[in-house]
Design a protein around this motif. Structure first.
Motif, short mmCIF file in Angstrom:
data_model
loop_
_atom_site.label_atom_id
_atom_site.label_comp_id
_atom_site.label_asym_id
_atom_site.label_seq_id
_atom_site.Cartn_x
_atom_site.Cartn_y
_atom_site.Cartn_z
N THR A 1102 23.56 112.69 90.26
CA THR A 1102 24.85 112.97 89.61
C THR A 1102 24.67 113.57 88.22
OG1 THR A 1102 24.84 110.68 88.92
CG2 THR A 1102 26.18 111.21 90.84
N GLY A 1103 23.62 113.13 87.50
CA GLY A 1103 23.38 113.68 86.15
C GLY A 1103 23.13 115.17 86.20
N GLN A 1104 22.27 115.58 87.15
CA GLN A 1104 21.96 117.02 87.27
C GLN A 1104 23.20 117.82 87.64
OE1 GLN A 1104 18.88 116.19 90.14
NE2 GLN A 1104 17.31 117.11 88.83
N ILE A 1105 24.02 117.22 88.52
CA ILE A 1105 25.22 117.95 88.95
C ILE A 1105 26.18 118.12 87.77
CG2 ILE A 1105 27.27 117.83 90.42
CD1 ILE A 1105 25.48 116.40 92.51
N GLN A 1106 26.36 117.03 86.99
CA GLN A 1106 27.25 117.13 85.81
C GLN A 1106 26.74 118.21 84.86
OE1 GLN A 1106 27.23 112.87 84.79
NE2 GLN A 1106 29.37 113.17 84.22
N GLU A 1107 25.42 118.24 84.70
CA GLU A 1107 24.82 119.22 83.78
C GLU A 1107 25.11 120.64 84.26
OE1 GLU A 1107 20.36 120.29 82.30
OE2 GLU A 1107 20.78 118.17 82.73
N SER A 1108 24.96 120.86 85.60
CA SER A 1108 25.18 122.23 86.08
C SER A 1108 26.65 122.63 85.94
CB SER A 1108 24.66 122.41 87.51
OG SER A 1108 25.43 121.63 88.38
N VAL A 1109 27.58 121.68 86.14
CA VAL A 1109 29.00 122.01 85.93
C VAL A 1109 29.22 122.36 84.45
CG1 VAL A 1109 31.37 121.16 85.96
CG2 VAL A 1109 29.83 120.58 87.83
N GLY A 1110 28.64 121.54 83.57
CA GLY A 1110 28.78 121.78 82.12
C GLY A 1110 28.27 123.16 81.74
N GLU A 1111 27.08 123.51 82.30
CA GLU A 1111 26.50 124.82 81.95
C GLU A 1111 27.36 125.96 82.44
OE1 GLU A 1111 22.46 125.12 83.17
OE2 GLU A 1111 21.76 123.65 81.67
N ALA A 1112 27.90 125.79 83.67
CA ALA A 1112 28.74 126.86 84.23
C ALA A 1112 29.99 127.06 83.36
CB ALA A 1112 29.14 126.52 85.66
N ILE A 1113 30.63 125.96 82.96
CA ILE A 1113 31.84 126.06 82.12
C ILE A 1113 31.47 126.67 80.76
CG2 ILE A 1113 33.63 124.73 80.94
CD1 ILE A 1113 34.18 124.64 83.83
N ASN A 1114 30.33 126.20 80.22
CA ASN A 1114 29.86 126.70 78.93
C ASN A 1114 29.69 128.21 78.94
OD1 ASN A 1114 29.36 125.76 76.49
ND2 ASN A 1114 27.46 124.70 77.02
N GLY A 1115 29.12 128.72 80.05
CA GLY A 1115 28.92 130.17 80.19
C GLY A 1115 30.25 130.91 80.09
N ILE A 1116 31.28 130.34 80.73
CA ILE A 1116 32.60 131.01 80.73
C ILE A 1116 33.21 130.96 79.33
CG2 ILE A 1116 34.94 130.92 81.69
CD1 ILE A 1116 33.65 129.81 84.29
N VAL A 1117 33.07 129.80 78.66
CA VAL A 1117 33.63 129.67 77.30
C VAL A 1117 32.96 130.69 76.38
CG1 VAL A 1117 33.79 128.14 75.30
CG2 VAL A 1117 34.24 127.24 77.58
N LYS A 1118 31.61 130.79 76.44
CA LYS A 1118 30.89 131.75 75.60
C LYS A 1118 31.36 133.18 75.88
CE LYS A 1118 26.43 129.71 74.40
NZ LYS A 1118 25.02 129.67 74.77
N HIS A 1119 31.57 133.45 77.17
CA HIS A 1119 32.02 134.79 77.57
C HIS A 1119 33.28 135.17 76.82
CE1 HIS A 1119 33.15 138.04 80.41
NE2 HIS A 1119 34.38 137.55 80.29
N PHE A 1120 34.22 134.24 76.74
CA PHE A 1120 35.49 134.58 76.10
C PHE A 1120 35.41 134.60 74.58
CE2 PHE A 1120 37.14 133.61 80.32
CZ PHE A 1120 37.99 134.70 80.49
N HIS A 1121 34.34 134.03 74.04
CA HIS A 1121 34.21 134.06 72.58
C HIS A 1121 33.53 135.33 72.10
CE1 HIS A 1121 36.03 130.41 71.19
NE2 HIS A 1121 35.53 129.77 72.24
N LYS A 1122 33.02 136.14 73.03
CA LYS A 1122 32.42 137.41 72.61
C LYS A 1122 33.52 138.43 72.41
CE LYS A 1122 28.09 137.05 75.20
NZ LYS A 1122 27.35 137.57 76.34
N PRO A 1123 33.27 139.45 71.55
CA PRO A 1123 34.25 140.54 71.44
C PRO A 1123 34.39 141.20 72.82
CG PRO A 1123 32.52 140.74 69.79
CD PRO A 1123 32.12 139.63 70.68
N GLU A 1124 35.58 141.71 73.09
CA GLU A 1124 35.90 142.16 74.44
C GLU A 1124 34.90 143.17 74.98
OE1 GLU A 1124 39.97 143.54 76.62
OE2 GLU A 1124 40.07 142.38 74.79
N LYS A 1125 34.45 144.09 74.08
CA LYS A 1125 33.60 145.17 74.57
C LYS A 1125 32.23 144.67 75.01
CE LYS A 1125 35.70 149.06 72.26
NZ LYS A 1125 35.66 149.93 71.11
#
Length: 1284
Positions: A1102-1125
Motif C-alpha cells: 500500500t505504501g508504494q501504491i500511495q507513493e505512485s499516486v502522489g507522484e502522478a498527481i505531483n506531475g500534473i500539479v507541476k505541469h500547471f505551474h509551468k508557463p503555458e508555452k
C-alpha cells in the motif's frame, strides 16, 4: 593621471589648427584614395571577374579637385597636458576625416561645423569640436602643382576616351551610340575638370578645433564660429586671437555640477550649464535633429537595435549628423551605456573596421553620389543600416517590438508636435533649417503648430513609408487637429533666461524627450533590485569568477512580465550593457560608492516604488506617462536665468611687439610661447570652489561613466567591459599591416571567447531544465529565453562567417558559404554519377529496433539544406541560414555539418582572407568542439518554430514476434497526434505495415490511436509497438503496446491509445522489460501476452501504491505551474507509464480476488457491477443524502456513456477513459468515496485490500482533491466519440 590644481577643471584642453602643410606640399591620401578605388572596384568577385561597368577605375582617377590629400595638424596649444595626452593621429584623422579638399571661387565654400569623439582604449572619452572653412591658397608652388596635376589628368582622360572610341569603331557592329557621344564627352571633360591658374582662385580647407573633456557642443561651436568670424570680418577683432584662445584654454573653468557659467567669446557672451548629480547626465546635442532626420518610428527601431546590441551603421554626407544621431541614441539608453566599439565618424582609412565581428555603432561618411545599393558591407545579417540623409532605416530580421510601443510613440509625438516637429520627421531639414524658433505660438495655443504639422503631412502624403508612419501615428491616437500642446512650466513666464529662444527650446525638447525615455526604463525595471543576485563571497573572488556567475535572476524577472514584453526583454537581459549595469550595481553597495547614473536611476526607481506601494493598482502593465518633465525643465531654466559663475574676460597678453598680426581671410599662425603654459596664479581656481570640489570634480570628470575610486575597481570595470568583446575600440593610428593583423587577431580571440561563453550559458540553461524534468532542482529557462539564446547563437555564427570575407554575396555570409558548398558538391556528384557520397548512415540508428527496423536516415548536409530550401515560408537568406542552424541543432549535427563545410579547404581559401576566423585552424577546431557540446541536450528549436510547414512522417507497426501476425486478416488503421495537431484516420497497408505520408507539422508526437476493422476470419492482432519518425528532423517516437487487438482476446479491444516516447540514439536494443522504465510509455506494457492476468503483476504494497499516486498527481500539479508555452504533454501525465491511470489501476488491483484459472477479470468488471448496484438503488428509492445521489447519478451517467460509445475500446481502455473524464470534471475524489462504500467491494476484494482501508482511502481522496484547482483539457484523441 594626477595633475596640478587646474587639471580637469579646464573647459578645454587643447586648441588645434590643421590643414595644408606648405612644407610637405600635396601628398595624396593613399588610404582614402585606396578606399575609393576599392569601392569603385566592387564589381570584381573573388574569381577576379570584372563587372561590365565602365567607370571602374575612374574613381581612382578623379579630377584633382575631387581627390583627397593628406591634412596635417599644423599646431596645437598647449604642447601637452598630462591628464589628457595629445593624440596626434586621432585628432588629425577626425578633424578632417576626408583629408584636405580644394575648391575654386565657383564652388560653395560655407564653413562646416562637426564634433567628434576620441574613445581611449580604457573606454574614457574626449570630445572634439571642429570648424572647417576655406582659405585662399597663397603658395605659388601649390597652385602650379595643381595645374600640373590637371594637365596630366586631362591627357589621361583624353587617352581613355580616345582608345574607347577606336575600340568602338573597330567593333564588328556599326558605330554604336557611345561613339556618337564622344565629342560631348570631351567638352564635358574640359568644362568640369577646369582649374586654370591664370583665371581661377584656388582655396583649400583648414580646420580649427577645440578638444574638451566634456561635450558642451553649443558653447564650443560658438567659440569657434566667433574666432572664424574674427578672421573673415573686415575689421580686426578687439584683441589679438591669442587672447581669446588663451582665455578658453586657461581661464575658463568647467562649470561645477548643477551650475551655469558665462564667459566671453570674441563678439559676445557664451553660456553653458551642467546638470547636477541627481539629474540626467550632460547632453548638449540637438535631439530634435535626430527625430527630424529619421522620424519617430525609425528612431524607436534604432533605439531597440541599440538596446539589443545589434551592429549599427549610420550613413550620411554630413559629419555632424552622424555625430548627432550617434550621441542622441546613446544618450537615451540611460541608465545603460553602449559597451562596444563606438566610432560615430569612421575615417576613410579605417573602413576595414566594418569587418569587425563585434557589436558596433559606427558612422560612415557618404559622398552623396553612391546610393545604398552600391555600398557593400561585410555583414548584413544582423545589421541596422541607417541612411540619415534619406530618412531610411534597414533593420535586421526578427527584431522584437519595444514594450508598449504604441503608447510610447504617442507620448513622444505629443512632445514633438508641441515643438512643431512632425512625428514622421521632416525630409527637408538641413543643418540650418532645423530651427525651433517661435513654434510655441505667442498665444500659447496650438494654432500654428497644427498648421505647420499638417502642411508637412501634405508634403509627405505621396511617400509610401510616410503613409505607413502616418497610419501608425493615427493608430496611436495622436490626432493632429486636436493635439494637446503641453503648457510650458509656469515658471518660464517670469524667468529671464540668458540664452536665445532657440537654444532654450533645444534644452527644453532635449530634456523632455530624455525624461520620457528614462521613465520607460524606470517603469519597466522598477523592481530590478529584487532580482540582482548579490555575491556571497568577497568582491575580489566574485570578480575573478565573474564570467561563471549569474548576476541577475532572469527567469524570475521574466515570469513577472506581461507576455508581449518577453521577446524584447529576454533578449535585452542577455546584452553586455545590461550585464555591466547590474555588475555596477553589485559593486556599488552604498550610495557614496555609486556612480552618478546609477544613483539617479535608483532614486527614480525608489520614487516609483513608494508610489506603487501607496497605490498598488499602478503596479500593472498599464502604461505610465512621465511625470518628471516639469521639474527637470525647471532646473535647467533656473540655471540659465541665474548665472552662477562668470569666467575671467579675455585680456591682452604679454606678447612681443609685432606679434598677433592680422590679415583678413587667413587664420594666422598663433604665438606658441604665450599659449604654451597656464597662468602662474589662477584666480578662478581659488575663487570658484574649495579644493575638495576641485578634486571631486576632476575624479567625476575622468570617470564620468565609470566612477572608479581605487585600482581594484578600475581593474574590475575594465575587465568587465572586456568580457563580451575581444576588442573595445579601434586605435586611430597609422594603420600598418601589423596593426591591422593585431586587430584581427584580437577579433578572432574575442569570437572564440564569446562562443565559449554562449555555448556554456545555453547548456547550463538547458541542462538545468532537463535536470528538473528528471526531478532535480527547479526549472529556469523559458521558451522565449531558449529562442533568444538560439537567435543569439545564429547571430554569432553570422559574425564568425562574415569575418575576413573576400566577397560579399547576399545578406547571410553563412548561407552564401553553404550555397557554394552545395554547388560544388552537386558538381562532383554529377561527375561521379549518382549520389554515392551524398550521406553517411548513422551508425547508432542501425540496430535501434528489433524486428523489421526502419531504414536509417542518411546524414547529409546538402539534404538538410534542401529541406530548408523547400520551405516556401522562408523567403530570405538570413532566414534560411537560421532555419538551417535550428534544424542542425535539433538533429545534433551542427558541429558535424560545420566541420564538413569547413573541410573543403579550397572553398574556404577562395571565400576568406588569410586572417579570417575560419582560416585560423586552432581557433576553428576549438569553436567546433564548443558546438559539439550541444549534442548533450535535446533541442526542438526547429519543430517548435516552424509550426505550419509540411513534414513527411514515416510509420512502422511492429507486430509481436512471439505470435506472428501472419494470419491477420483485418484492415489496420492509425491516427497520430502531436502537440500541434493530429493526422486523422490513416489506413495502413496490412501486407507491409509501413508507410510514409506528409502532413502539417504535428509538433512533438504524443499519442497514437491504433485499431482495425475486425474483418476476415482471423481478426486478432498482437502489436508490439508503433514507431513514427519525422523525416526532416529525424526524431523517432516509439509507442509501446504489447497487447492484443481483437474481440474475445485480452480485454476485447479493437483500438488502443498508445503514449509515445522519443527514442534516443543510445537506447538499448535489448527489449526485456526492466523495472526502471524509460521516462514515459504506454500503460500496462507488462501485460504482454494472453496469459498475463492481473494476479501475475508484481505485488506492490500500500505504501508504494500511495507513493505512485502522489507522484502522478505531483506531475500534473507541476505541469500547471509551468508557463503555458513550456508545458509538455498532459496526456503523458494521465496515461503514460507512471501516469494517473496506471496509479489508480494499482489502487484497484490491490487485493483484487483471483478468478478461476484462464479467466481474466478486469477493473471495469467491478465498475460495471457497481454501476448496476447504484442503478438498482435509484429504482428502490432508498433515501440517501442528496450529495450521495448526485455522485451516484454522475458515476452511472459516465459509465453508461462510455459503454454506449461507438468506439471499440476494451475494458482497460474504458477504465482509462473514465479516469481521464473524472479528472477533467473534478469528480475522481467523489467516485473513490462512492466506490469505497459500495457493498460490491465485499464480493470482489480481499480483506486487506487498500480500497477497504478507510484511512488510506481518505488520504487518497485528499490527494485527488488537489486536482480541483486545475482546468484539465483532454487531447481529442482520448475522448473521441464520447459526448459528455
Amino acid at each position: 593621471m594626477t595633475a596640478n590644481n587646474t587639471a580637469g577643471c579646464r573647459f578645454a584642453d587643447y586648441f588645434v589648427v590643421s590643414g595644408l602643410d606648405i612644407e610637405t606640399g600635396l601628398e595624396p591620401d593613399e588610404l582614402s584614395a585606396l578606399c575609393q578605388f576599392l569601392q569603385a572596384s566592387k564589381g570584381r568577385d573573388g574569381a577576379g571577374r570584372v563587372s561590365s561597368s565602365t567607370d571602374e577605375g575612374e574613381n581612382y582617377e578623379q579630377s584633382p579637385l575631387r581627390r583627397t590629400f593628406k591634412s596635417k595638424v599644423l599646431a596645437h596649444y598647449p604642447e601637452n597636458v598630462e591628464w589628457n595626452p595629445f593624440d596626434q593621429d586621432a585628432v588629425g584623422m577626425l578633424c578632417m576625416p576626408k583629408g584636405l579638399s580644394f575648391k575654386t571661387q565657383s564652388d560653395n565654400r560655407e564653413p562646416q561645423f562637426h564634433s567628434f569623439i576620441i574613445t581611449r582604449e580604457d573606454g574614457s572619452r574626449t570630445y572634439g569640436f571642429a570648424l572647417t572653412f576655406y582659405e585662399e591658397v597663397a603658395s605659388k608652388q601649390i597652385c602650379s602643382a595643381m595645374q600640373t596635376l590637371y594637365h596630366m589628368h586631362n591627357a589621361e582622360q583624353y587617352d581613355i576616351l580616345h582608345t574607347s572610341s577606336t575600340i568602338c569603331i573597330n567593333s564588328s557592329e556599326s558605330i554604336s551610340d557611345n561613339c556618337s557621344d564622344l565629342p560631348t564627352g570631351m567638352s564635358k571633360l574640359q568644362r568640369f575638370n577646369s582649374y586654370d591658374i591664370s583665371k581661377d582662385t584656388l582655396y583649400v580647407s583648414k580646420c580649427i578645433c577645440l578638444i574638451a573633456p566634456m561635450p558642451f557642443m553649443q558653447a564650443c561651436k560658438k567659440v569657434l564660429e566667433q574666432l572664424h568670424q574674427a578672421v573673415t570680418s573686415l575689421q580686426p577683432p578687439p584683441l589679438p586671437l591669442e587672447s581669446y584662445v588663451y582665455n578658453i584654454l586657461y581661464e575658463v573653468p568647467l562649470p561645477p555640477a548643477g551650475r551655469s557659467l558665462k564667459f566671453l567669446g570674441v563678439y559676445g557672451p557664451i553660456i553653458c550649464q551642467r546638470p547636477s548629480t541627481n539629474e540626467l547626465p550632460l547632453f548638449d546635442f540637438p535631439i530634435n535633429e535626430m527625430f527630424e532626420l529619421l522620424g519617430l518610428e525609425n528612431v524607436l527601431q534604432l533605439f531597440t537595435c541599440a538596446l539589443l546590441e545589434i551592429q549599427i551603421l549610420l550613413y550620411s554626407q554630413h559629419y555632424q549628423r552622424l555625430m548627432t544621431v550617434a550621441e542622441s541614441i546613446t544618450a537615451i539608453l540611460f541608465p545603460c551605456q553602449w559597451q562596444h566599439v563606438y566610432v560615430p565618424i569612421l575615417p576613410a582609412s579605417l573602413l576595414h573596421f566594418l569587418d569587425a565581428p563585434v557589436p558596433y555603432l559606427m558612422g560612415l561618411h557618404s559622398n552623396g553620389e553612391d546610393d545604398r545599393s552600391k555600398l557593400e558591407l561585410p555583414q548584413e545579417a544582423n545589421l541596422c543600416f541607417v541612411d540619415i540623409d534619406n530618412h531610411f532605416i534597414e533593420l535586421p530580421e526578427d527584431l522584437p517590438q519595444f514594450p508598449n510601443k504604441l503608447e510610447f510613440i504617442q507620448e513622444i509625438s505629443e512632445i514633438l508636435m508641441a515643438f512643431g516637429i512632425p512625428p514622421e520627421g521632416n525630409l527637408h531639414c538641413s543643418e540650418s533649417a532645423s530651427k525651433l524658433k517661435n513654434l510655441k505660438g505667442s498665444d500659447k495655443k496650438n494654432g500654428n503648430v497644427a498648421g505647420s504639422a499638417l502642411s508637412t503631412y501634405e508634403l509627405l502624403k505621396e511617400n509610401e513609408t510616410m503613409a505607413r508612419l502616418q497610419a501608425l501615428v493615427k493608430r496611436t491616437g495622436v490626432s493632429l487637429e486636436k493635439l494637446e500642446v503641453r503648457e510650458e512650466a509656469g515658471s518660464n513666464k517670469d524667468l529671464k533666461v540668458h540664452c536665445n529662444e532657440e537654444e532654450l527650446k533645444i534644452h527644453q525638447l532635449n530634456i523632455q524627450i530624455r525624461e520620457i525615455f528614462a521613465n520607460r526604463f524606470t517603469q519597466m525595471f522598477a523592481d530590478y533590485e529584487v532580482f540582482v543576485i548579490q555575491p556571497n563571497q568577497d568582491k575580489e573572488s566574485w570578480f575573478s569568477n565573474r564570467e561563471q556567475m549569474q548576476n541577475f535572476d532572469k527567469a524570475s524577472f521574466l515570469s513577472d512580465q506581461p507576455e508581449p514584453y518577453l521577446p524584447f526583454l529576454s533578449r535585452f537581459l542577455e546584452t553586455q550593457m545590461f550585464a555591466s549595469f547590474i555588475d555596477n550595481k553589485i559593486m556599488c553597495h552604498d550610495d557614496d560608492d555609486k556612480d552618478q547614473i546609477l544613483r539617479v536611476f535608483d532614486t527614480r526607481v525608489d520614487k516609483i516604488r513608494t508610489l506603487n506601494a501607496r497605490t498598488p493598482t499602478l503596479r500593472t502593465s498599464m502604461y505610465q506617462k512621465c511625470t518628471t518633465i516639469d521639474a527637470a525643465e525647471k532646473a535647467i531654466e533656473l540655471r540659465l536665468a541665474k548665472i552662477d559663475h562668470t569666467a575671467v574676460h579675455p585680456h591682452l597678453l604679454d606678447m612681443k611687439i609685432g606679434q598677433g598680426k592680422y590679415e583678413s581671410g587667413f587664420f594666422p599662425k598663433l604665438q606658441s610661447d604665450v599659449l604654451s603654459s597656464s597662468p602662474a596664479s589662477n584666480k578662478w581656481v581659488k575663487r570658484s570652489a574649495p579644493a575638495q570640489w576641485r578634486r571631486k570634480d576632476r575624479q567625476k570628470q575622468h570617470t564620468e561613466h565609470l566612477h572608479l575610486d581605487n585600482d581594484q575597481r578600475e581593474k574590475y570595470i575594465q575587465e568587465a567591459r572586456n568580457l563580451g568583446t575581444g576588442m573595445r575600440q579601434p586605435k586611430l593610428s597609422n594603420l600598418s599591416p601589423s596593426v591591422i593583423a593585431h586587430t584581427n587577431w584580437k577579433f578572432v580571440e574575442g569570437l572564440l571567447k564569446e562562443c565559449r561563453n554562449k555555448t556554456k550559458r545555453m547548456l547550463v540553461e538547458k541542462m538545468g531544465r532537463e535536470a528538473v524534468e528528471l526531478g532535480h532542482g527547479e526549472v529556469t529557462i523559458t521558451g522565449v529565453e531558449e529562442n533568444t539564446l538560439i537567435a543569439s547563437l545564429c547571430d554569432l555564427l553570422e559574425r564568425i562567417w562574415s569575418h575576413g570575407l573576400q566577397v560579399k554575396q547576399g545578406k547571410s555570409a553563412l548561407w552564401s558559404h553553404l550555397l557554394h558548398y552545395q554547388e560544388s558538391k552537386e558538381k562532383k556528384e554529377a561527375v561521379l554519377g549518382g549520389t554515392s557520397g551524398s550521406g553517411i548512415i548513422q551508425d547508432q540508428e542501425r540496430r535501434k529496433f528489433d524486428g523489421p527496423a526502419m531504414p536509417p536516415l542518411k546524414i547529409s548536409l546538402t539534404q538538410d539544406m534542401r529541406h530548408i530550401q523547400n520551405i516556401g515560408e522562408i523567403k530570405t537568406d538570413v532566414g534560411k541560414a537560421r532555419a538551417w542552424v535550428r534544424l542542425s541543432m535539433e538533429k545534433k549535427l551542427l558541429s558535424r555539418h560545420l566541420k564538413q563545410l569547413l573541410s573543403d579547404h579550397e572553398l574556404t581559401k577562395k571565400l576568406y582572407k588569410r586572417y579570417a576566423f575560419l582560416r585560423c585552424d586552432d581557433e576553428k577546431e576549438q569553436f567546433l568542439y564548443h558546438l559539439l557540446s550541444f549534442n548533450a541536450v535535446d533541442y526542438f528549436c526547429f519543430t517548435n518554430v516552424f509550426t505550419t510547414i509540411m513534414i513527411p512522417y514515416h510509420v512502422l507497426v511492429i507486430p509481436s514476434k512471439k505470435l506472428g501476425g501472419s494470419m491477420f486478416t483485418a484492415n489496420p488503421w492509425i491516427c497520430i497526434s502531436g502537440e500541434l495537431g493530429e493526422t486523422g484516420i490513416l489506413q495502413i497497408p496490412k501486407s507491409i505495415l509501413e508507410m510514409t505520408f506528409e502532413c502539417q507539422n504535428l509538433g512533438k508526437l504524443t499519442t497514437v490511436l491504433i485499431g482495425h476493422d475486425n474483418s476476415g476470419l482471423y481478426a486478432k492482432w498482437l502489436v508490439d509497438c508503433v514507431v513514427v519518425r519525422n523525416e526532416i528532423t529525424g526524431h523517432a517516437y516509439k509507442f509501446p503496446c504489447g497487447r492484443w487487438l481483437g474481440k474475445g482476446v485480452d480485454d476485447g479491444s479493437l483500438e488502443r491509445i498508445l503514449v509515445g516516447e522519443l527514442v534516443t540514439a543510445t537506447q538499448e536494443t535489448d527489449e526485456r522489460h526492466c523495472r526502471t522504465p524509460p521516462m514515459q510509455q504506454s500503460p500496462s506494457m507488462i501485460r504482454r501476452f494472453v496469459n498475463i492476468t492481473p494476479t501475475s503483476r508484481p505485488k506492490l504494497n500500500t505504501g508504494q501504491i500511495q507513493e505512485s499516486v502522489g507522484e502522478a498527481i505531483n506531475g500534473i500539479v507541476k505541469h500547471f505551474h509551468k508557463p503555458e508555452k513550456e508545458r509538455g504533454s498532459l496526456t503523458l501525465l494521465l496515461c503514460g507509464e507512471n501516469g494517473l491511470v496506471s496509479a489508480l489501476e494499482q489502487v484497484f488491483h490491490h487485493g483484487f480476488k483471483s478468478p478461476r484459472l484462464f479467466k481474466s477479470v478486469f477493473i471495469w468488471d467491478f465498475l460495471e457491477k457497481a454501476y448496476v448496484y447504484f442503478e438498482s438503488l435509484e429504482h428502490t428509492e432508498l433515501t440517501q443524502e442528496e450529495n450521495w445521489q448526485t455522485r451516484a447519478k454522475n458515476f452511472c451517467k459516465f459509465v453508461a456513456a462510455i459503454n454506449s460509445a461507438p468506439r471499440n475500446i476494451g475494458k482497460d481502455g474504458k477504465f482509462q477513459l473514465l479516469v481521464c473524464l473524472g479528472a477533467r470534471d473534478h469528480l475522481l475524489h467523489h467516485w473513490i468515496a462512492l466506490l469505497a462504500d459500495c457493498p460490491i467491494i465485499a464480493q470482489m476484494y480481499e480483506d486487506l485490500a487498500l480500497i477497504k482501508d478507510h484511512t488510506l482511502v481518505n488520504s487518497l481522496i485528499r490527494v485527488l482533491q488537489t486536482l480541483q484547482e486545475f482546468n484539465i483539457t483532454l487531447e481529442t484523441s482520448l475522448v473521441k466519440g464520447i459526448d459528455i
